[in-house]
Design a protein around this motif. Structure first.
Motif, mmCIF file in Angstrom:
data_model
loop_
_atom_site.group_PDB
_atom_site.id
_atom_site.type_symbol
_atom_site.label_atom_id
_atom_site.label_comp_id
_atom_site.label_asym_id
_atom_site.label_seq_id
_atom_site.Cartn_x
_atom_site.Cartn_y
_atom_site.Cartn_z
ATOM 1 N N GLU A 29 0.843 -1.178 0.000
ATOM 2 C CA GLU A 29 0.000 0.000 0.000
ATOM 3 C C GLU A 29 0.880 1.230 0.000
ATOM 4 O OE1 GLU A 29 -2.893 -0.094 3.095
ATOM 5 O OE2 GLU A 29 -3.227 -2.232 2.846
ATOM 6 N N LEU A 30 0.380 2.307 -0.551
ATOM 7 C CA LEU A 30 1.164 3.526 -0.623
ATOM 8 C C LEU A 30 1.510 4.072 0.742
ATOM 9 C CD1 LEU A 30 -0.547 5.360 -3.590
ATOM 10 C CD2 LEU A 30 1.590 4.083 -3.575
ATOM 11 N N GLY A 31 0.725 3.801 1.752
ATOM 12 C CA GLY A 31 0.967 4.349 3.066
ATOM 13 C C GLY A 31 1.854 3.493 3.953
ATOM 14 N N GLU A 32 2.362 2.391 3.459
ATOM 15 C CA GLU A 32 3.146 1.521 4.319
ATOM 16 C C GLU A 32 4.478 2.170 4.678
ATOM 17 O OE1 GLU A 32 5.034 -1.268 0.791
ATOM 18 O OE2 GLU A 32 3.608 -2.109 2.185
ATOM 19 N N ASP A 33 5.040 1.765 5.814
ATOM 20 C CA ASP A 33 6.261 2.388 6.323
ATOM 21 C C ASP A 33 7.490 2.020 5.503
ATOM 22 O OD1 ASP A 33 4.924 3.688 8.314
ATOM 23 O OD2 ASP A 33 5.298 2.144 9.823
ATOM 24 N N ALA A 34 7.581 0.762 5.067
ATOM 25 C CA ALA A 34 8.774 0.318 4.356
ATOM 26 C C ALA A 34 8.768 0.857 2.928
ATOM 27 C CB ALA A 34 8.829 -1.210 4.336
ATOM 28 N N ALA A 35 9.745 1.682 2.630
ATOM 29 C CA ALA A 35 9.838 2.260 1.293
ATOM 30 C C ALA A 35 10.477 1.252 0.345
ATOM 31 C CB ALA A 35 10.679 3.531 1.336
ATOM 32 N N VAL A 36 10.025 1.243 -0.877
ATOM 33 C CA VAL A 36 10.624 0.405 -1.892
ATOM 34 C C VAL A 36 11.980 1.007 -2.239
ATOM 35 C CG1 VAL A 36 10.416 -0.416 -4.259
ATOM 36 C CG2 VAL A 36 8.400 -0.292 -2.813
ATOM 37 N N THR A 37 13.009 0.175 -2.228
ATOM 38 C CA THR A 37 14.340 0.672 -2.559
ATOM 39 C C THR A 37 14.445 0.814 -4.070
ATOM 40 O OG1 THR A 37 15.243 -0.465 -0.640
ATOM 41 C CG2 THR A 37 16.806 0.245 -2.317
ATOM 42 N N PRO A 38 14.763 2.014 -4.551
ATOM 43 C CA PRO A 38 14.867 2.230 -6.000
ATOM 44 C C PRO A 38 15.980 1.367 -6.595
ATOM 45 C CG PRO A 38 14.927 4.316 -4.803
ATOM 46 C CD PRO A 38 15.028 3.227 -3.792
ATOM 47 N N SER A 39 15.774 0.924 -7.823
ATOM 48 C CA SER A 39 16.770 0.093 -8.494
ATOM 49 C C SER A 39 17.739 0.922 -9.332
ATOM 50 C CB SER A 39 16.078 -0.952 -9.369
ATOM 51 O OG SER A 39 15.310 -0.305 -10.362
ATOM 52 N N GLU A 40 17.611 2.234 -9.266
ATOM 53 C CA GLU A 40 18.533 3.140 -9.967
ATOM 54 C C GLU A 40 18.959 4.232 -8.995
ATOM 55 O OE1 GLU A 40 16.525 4.723 -13.345
ATOM 56 O OE2 GLU A 40 16.488 2.806 -14.392
ATOM 57 N N PRO A 41 20.135 4.820 -9.224
ATOM 58 C CA PRO A 41 20.553 5.919 -8.362
ATOM 59 C C PRO A 41 19.557 7.088 -8.425
ATOM 60 C CG PRO A 41 22.415 5.124 -9.644
ATOM 61 C CD PRO A 41 21.180 4.456 -10.188
ATOM 62 N N ILE A 42 19.373 7.743 -7.290
ATOM 63 C CA ILE A 42 18.463 8.883 -7.170
ATOM 64 C C ILE A 42 19.288 10.159 -7.349
ATOM 65 C CG2 ILE A 42 16.895 10.118 -5.634
ATOM 66 C CD1 ILE A 42 16.676 7.362 -4.073
ATOM 67 N N ALA A 43 18.928 10.975 -8.333
ATOM 68 C CA ALA A 43 19.619 12.258 -8.550
ATOM 69 C C ALA A 43 19.093 13.255 -7.521
ATOM 70 C CB ALA A 43 19.380 12.757 -9.965
ATOM 71 N N PRO A 71 37.964 9.138 -11.566
ATOM 72 C CA PRO A 71 37.571 8.077 -10.634
ATOM 73 C C PRO A 71 36.047 7.973 -10.467
ATOM 74 C CG PRO A 71 39.444 9.277 -9.745
ATOM 75 C CD PRO A 71 38.990 10.028 -10.969
ATOM 76 N N CYS A 72 35.350 9.106 -10.555
ATOM 77 C CA CYS A 72 33.872 9.079 -10.466
ATOM 78 C C CYS A 72 33.296 8.308 -11.643
ATOM 79 C CB CYS A 72 33.306 10.498 -10.452
ATOM 80 S SG CYS A 72 33.837 11.515 -9.054
ATOM 81 N N GLN A 73 33.857 8.542 -12.821
ATOM 82 C CA GLN A 73 33.384 7.848 -14.016
ATOM 83 C C GLN A 73 33.662 6.349 -13.914
ATOM 84 O OE1 GLN A 73 35.262 9.935 -17.262
ATOM 85 N NE2 GLN A 73 34.126 11.818 -16.860
ATOM 86 N N MET A 74 34.833 6.006 -13.343
ATOM 87 C CA MET A 74 35.157 4.588 -13.158
ATOM 88 C C MET A 74 34.208 3.926 -12.155
ATOM 89 S SD MET A 74 39.347 4.786 -13.085
ATOM 90 C CE MET A 74 39.369 3.586 -11.807
ATOM 91 N N LEU A 75 33.758 4.690 -11.164
ATOM 92 C CA LEU A 75 32.895 4.173 -10.115
ATOM 93 C C LEU A 75 31.436 4.048 -10.551
ATOM 94 C CD1 LEU A 75 32.976 3.329 -7.115
ATOM 95 C CD2 LEU A 75 32.556 5.718 -6.530
ATOM 96 N N GLU A 76 31.054 4.759 -11.599
ATOM 97 C CA GLU A 76 29.652 4.817 -12.027
ATOM 98 C C GLU A 76 29.007 3.438 -12.228
ATOM 99 O OE1 GLU A 76 25.969 6.441 -12.994
ATOM 100 O OE2 GLU A 76 27.688 7.315 -11.982
ATOM 101 N N PRO A 77 29.644 2.485 -12.934
ATOM 102 C CA PRO A 77 29.003 1.168 -13.085
ATOM 103 C C PRO A 77 28.783 0.465 -11.739
ATOM 104 C CG PRO A 77 30.802 1.414 -14.654
ATOM 105 C CD PRO A 77 30.883 2.583 -13.722
ATOM 106 N N THR A 78 29.694 0.659 -10.809
ATOM 107 C CA THR A 78 29.557 0.066 -9.477
ATOM 108 C C THR A 78 28.375 0.682 -8.744
ATOM 109 O OG1 THR A 78 31.924 -0.401 -9.344
ATOM 110 C CG2 THR A 78 30.722 -0.273 -7.261
ATOM 111 N N LYS A 131 33.459 -2.636 -5.624
ATOM 112 C CA LYS A 131 32.079 -3.032 -5.341
ATOM 113 C C LYS A 131 32.027 -3.834 -4.051
ATOM 114 C CE LYS A 131 28.108 -5.414 -7.314
ATOM 115 N NZ LYS A 131 27.669 -6.334 -8.371
ATOM 116 N N GLY A 132 32.991 -4.725 -3.864
ATOM 117 C CA GLY A 132 33.037 -5.543 -2.650
ATOM 118 C C GLY A 132 33.175 -4.705 -1.392
ATOM 119 N N GLN A 133 34.027 -3.687 -1.432
ATOM 120 C CA GLN A 133 34.201 -2.809 -0.262
ATOM 121 C C GLN A 133 32.891 -2.102 0.072
ATOM 122 O OE1 GLN A 133 37.457 -0.628 -2.103
ATOM 123 N NE2 GLN A 133 38.805 -1.185 -0.398
ATOM 124 N N LEU A 134 32.219 -1.598 -0.952
ATOM 125 C CA LEU A 134 30.970 -0.877 -0.728
ATOM 126 C C LEU A 134 29.862 -1.823 -0.257
ATOM 127 C CD1 LEU A 134 31.155 1.623 -3.702
ATOM 128 C CD2 LEU A 134 31.578 2.091 -1.277
#
Length: 145
Positions: A29-43, A71-78, A131-134
């Motif tokens: 339900e839209l009012g439930e406490d647990a938010a759905v975790t987005p499958s894409e990064p949130i801008a 380094p940010c560009q290298m990290l983007e796929p991760t 990726k493993g560290q994160l």
């Protein structure tokens, strides 16, 4: 610049549509406490938006980045893979567009990654991480384990 802003708004709209569809398909339900975790990064669009994301999700990985940063560009796929595969919400802050927010977050170098758990910053790393560290950082603070 307005085209870029409109593109980001459209991405946010599409993300919200996917979240709503996921909730509806899974009987949530839209009012439930647990938010759905987005499958894409949130801008992130500012301080209020970041606070809302951190409040809505138990664990949030915030990536402070710049388009010109190698380094940010290298990290983007991760970052994208973590958003899709982990239980944490992943948020991105463009330090050039949101200089004040980046300063408030203490991002003196890029990429700076800040992990929030329970609404509070609990971990901070600077520089490209594997990726493993994160995943270990996220797992250490995940409440769904």
């Amino acid at each position: 610049m307005s085209d870029s802003l409109e593109e980001e708004r459209e991405q946010i709209r599409e993300q919200k549509k996917r979240e709503l569809q996921h909730r509806l398909e899974n009987g949530g339900e839209l009012g439930e406490d647990a938010a759905v975790t987005p499958s894409e990064p949130i801008a992130i669009e500012g301080q209020d938006h970041l606070e809302a994301v951190v409040d809505e999700h138990d664990v949030v990985l915030v990536d402070c980045y710049a388009d010109w940063c190698g380094p940010c560009q290298m990290l983007e796929p991760t970052i994208e893979a973590l958003a899709e595969e982990s239980d944490a919400a992943v948020a991105k802050v463009d330090i050039d567009r949101h200089q004040r927010l980046a300063q408030q977050l203490g991002a003196q170098g890029v990429p700076t990654l800040i992990l929030y758990a329970g609404g509070e910053p609990v971990e901070r790393t600077v520089g490209a991480q594997s990726k493993g560290q994160l995943e270990k950082l996220i797992d250490r603070h995940s409440t769904s384990a």
